[in-house]
Design an enzyme around this catalytic site. Structure first.
Site, mmCIF file in Angstrom:
data_model
loop_
_atom_site.group_PDB
_atom_site.id
_atom_site.type_symbol
_atom_site.label_atom_id
_atom_site.label_comp_id
_atom_site.label_asym_id
_atom_site.label_seq_id
_atom_site.Cartn_x
_atom_site.Cartn_y
_atom_site.Cartn_z
ATOM 1 N N GLY A 91 -20.976 57.598 102.767
ATOM 2 C CA GLY A 91 -21.486 58.772 102.058
ATOM 3 C C GLY A 91 -21.260 58.613 100.563
ATOM 4 O O GLY A 91 -21.057 59.594 99.835
ATOM 5 N N GLY B 291 -23.182 60.518 97.559
ATOM 6 C CA GLY B 291 -23.109 61.972 97.474
ATOM 7 C C GLY B 291 -22.324 62.475 96.276
ATOM 8 O O GLY B 291 -21.873 61.688 95.432
ATOM 9 N N TYR C 161 -20.259 74.845 109.935
ATOM 10 C CA TYR C 161 -19.560 73.873 109.076
ATOM 11 C C TYR C 161 -18.047 74.053 109.206
ATOM 12 O O TYR C 161 -17.306 73.087 109.416
ATOM 13 C CB TYR C 161 -20.029 74.105 107.643
ATOM 14 C CG TYR C 161 -19.358 73.266 106.583
ATOM 15 C CD1 TYR C 161 -19.563 71.899 106.499
ATOM 16 C CD2 TYR C 161 -18.535 73.866 105.617
ATOM 17 C CE1 TYR C 161 -18.967 71.146 105.491
ATOM 18 C CE2 TYR C 161 -17.941 73.119 104.612
ATOM 19 C CZ TYR C 161 -18.151 71.760 104.561
ATOM 20 O OH TYR C 161 -17.558 71.013 103.568
ATOM 21 N N LYS D 239 -15.296 71.478 110.783
ATOM 22 C CA LYS D 239 -14.169 70.974 109.988
ATOM 23 C C LYS D 239 -12.843 71.264 110.690
ATOM 24 O O LYS D 239 -11.937 70.427 110.700
ATOM 25 C CB LYS D 239 -14.180 71.599 108.584
ATOM 26 C CG LYS D 239 -15.294 71.088 107.677
ATOM 27 C CD LYS D 239 -15.102 69.624 107.319
ATOM 28 C CE LYS D 239 -16.134 69.110 106.342
ATOM 29 N NZ LYS D 239 -16.080 67.652 106.148
#
Ligand code: NAD
Ligand code: SER
Length: 315
Positions: A10, A13, A144, A148
């Site tokens: 990632g 990002g 989300y 998490k």
């Protein structure tokens, strides 16, 4: 001493670009492999190795980890809070399966360390709104936040059961100018600077008095590296550490920007992201991180505002 070889997943990002550059300055360019599903970010080009990689493809991920002699992974690929509410099943799938893929390969290949960020989004409406402590009632209401919180317990499980050294921070909203934010509720605090410079006005998707925990990217990068470099016996939290710097509302950041751009104006048109913001604490107590590995933030709101405007003007 074994030379560490780091894979950042990632890397194109908002956090990935700056973290990759910071890791390369510490460990050497060739020792930090950047990877992402999307193309290499312009700021990374020519600074070190890059591979195109889908973290959801466990077989290919495993091949790359062996081929590149990887010893540490920083997993940053995820779907953030606002985008997650638009496609909850996809957000759950990507956020949890990417972590399980990485943890499983890390265990099998006996990697030295894994870093995976959690978020203030683990907290929900039943958590304390002010100075939310490390351990408290945690009942997230966004997909989300749920992903998490589940991820935190997977990190803890791999540590307890397999001895994997996996470390994590619950980042607040992050403010930066190098790479754009990727679909979070706190993105307004970045958009507002770009709009202030371009059109001197901003229509905010959160209401004026929505206070949220925030941090400047240089502080977040430093926190990440300090956590990862701390001796293992200083790490007492194997789920994820609360991490804090400042808290402010859209009205407060607008008034700070007005000190630099006097004719800047802000209007408010709250959308679905207001409910997400309302479910999170307004401020975070990160005393455990401060005690365990000496965390201390540097940037307050006036310093962030001045630095953001100066750098965006130069860009
Ligand atoms: P971002 O959306 O800017 O970057 C994520 C990167 O992952 C993107 O470049 C994307 O292309 C890549 N990616 C997505 N799916 C992938 C896949 N299947 N394989 C490989 N790469 C893939 O997100 P960010 O803001 O940099 O956040 C990084 C991490 O930090 C996430 O876990 C996020 O939840 C967490 N976090 C961020 C913030 C914040 O304010 N930015 C706050 C709290 C936590
Ligand atoms: N900045 C992130 C978001 O708003 C918090 O994890 O989604």
């Amino acid at each position: 001493m074994v030379k560490e070889k780091i894979l950042v997943i990632g890397a194109s990002g908002q956090i990935g670009v700056e973290l990759t550059l910071a890791l390369r300055s510490i460990y050497g360019n060739a020792q930090v492999v950047a990877s992402d599903l999307r193309e290499e970010n312009e700021l990374l080009k020519g600074t070190g190795p890059y591979v195109s990689l889908d973290v959801m493809n466990k077989e290919m991920l495993h091949v790359q980890i062996i081929r590149q002699n990887i010893t540490q992974i920083y997993l940053l690929a995820a779907i953030l809070s606002a985008t997650g509410e638009k496609n909850p099943a996809l957000a759950w799938h990507i956020n949890t399966q990417s972590l399980l893929n990485v943890l499983d390969i890390a265990r099998e290949e006996r990697l030295h360390k894994v870093y995976w960020p959690s978020s203030i989004a683990v907290f929900g409406p039943t958590s304390p709104r002010q100075q939310c402590p490390q351990q408290t009632i945690i009942e997230p209401v966004t997909v989300y936040g749920i992903s998490k919180y589940a991820g935190e317990f997977w990190c803890n499980y791999y540590h307890q059961r397999f001895g994997l050294d996996v470390r994590s921070l619950r980042y607040p909203g992050l403010i930066s100018y190098k790479s754009s934010p990727g679909g979070g509720t706190t993105d307004y605090a970045v958009e507002i600077f770009n709009e202030a410079l371009e059109v001197k006005k901003y229509n905010c998707f959160l209401s004026s008095e929505t206070y949220l925990p925030m941090m400047y990217m240089p502080d977040a990068i430093r926190a990440t590296i300090e956590l990862m470099e701390a001796p293992a016996d200083q790490i007492s939290v194997h789920t994820s550490y609360n991490l804090a710097a400042i808290s402010f509302s859209p009205a407060e950041i607008a008034s700070e920007i007005k000190k630099h751009i006097p004719d800047f104006s802000i209007s408010y048109e709250p959308d679905y992201r207001q409910a997400i913001a309302n479910s999170w604490p307004q401020s975070i107590d990160d005393a455990v991180a401060r005690k365990d590995w000496g965390w201390k933030h540097k940037f307050d709101l006036p310093a962030i505002t001045a630095d953001m405007l100066e750098n965006l003007r130069q860009n």
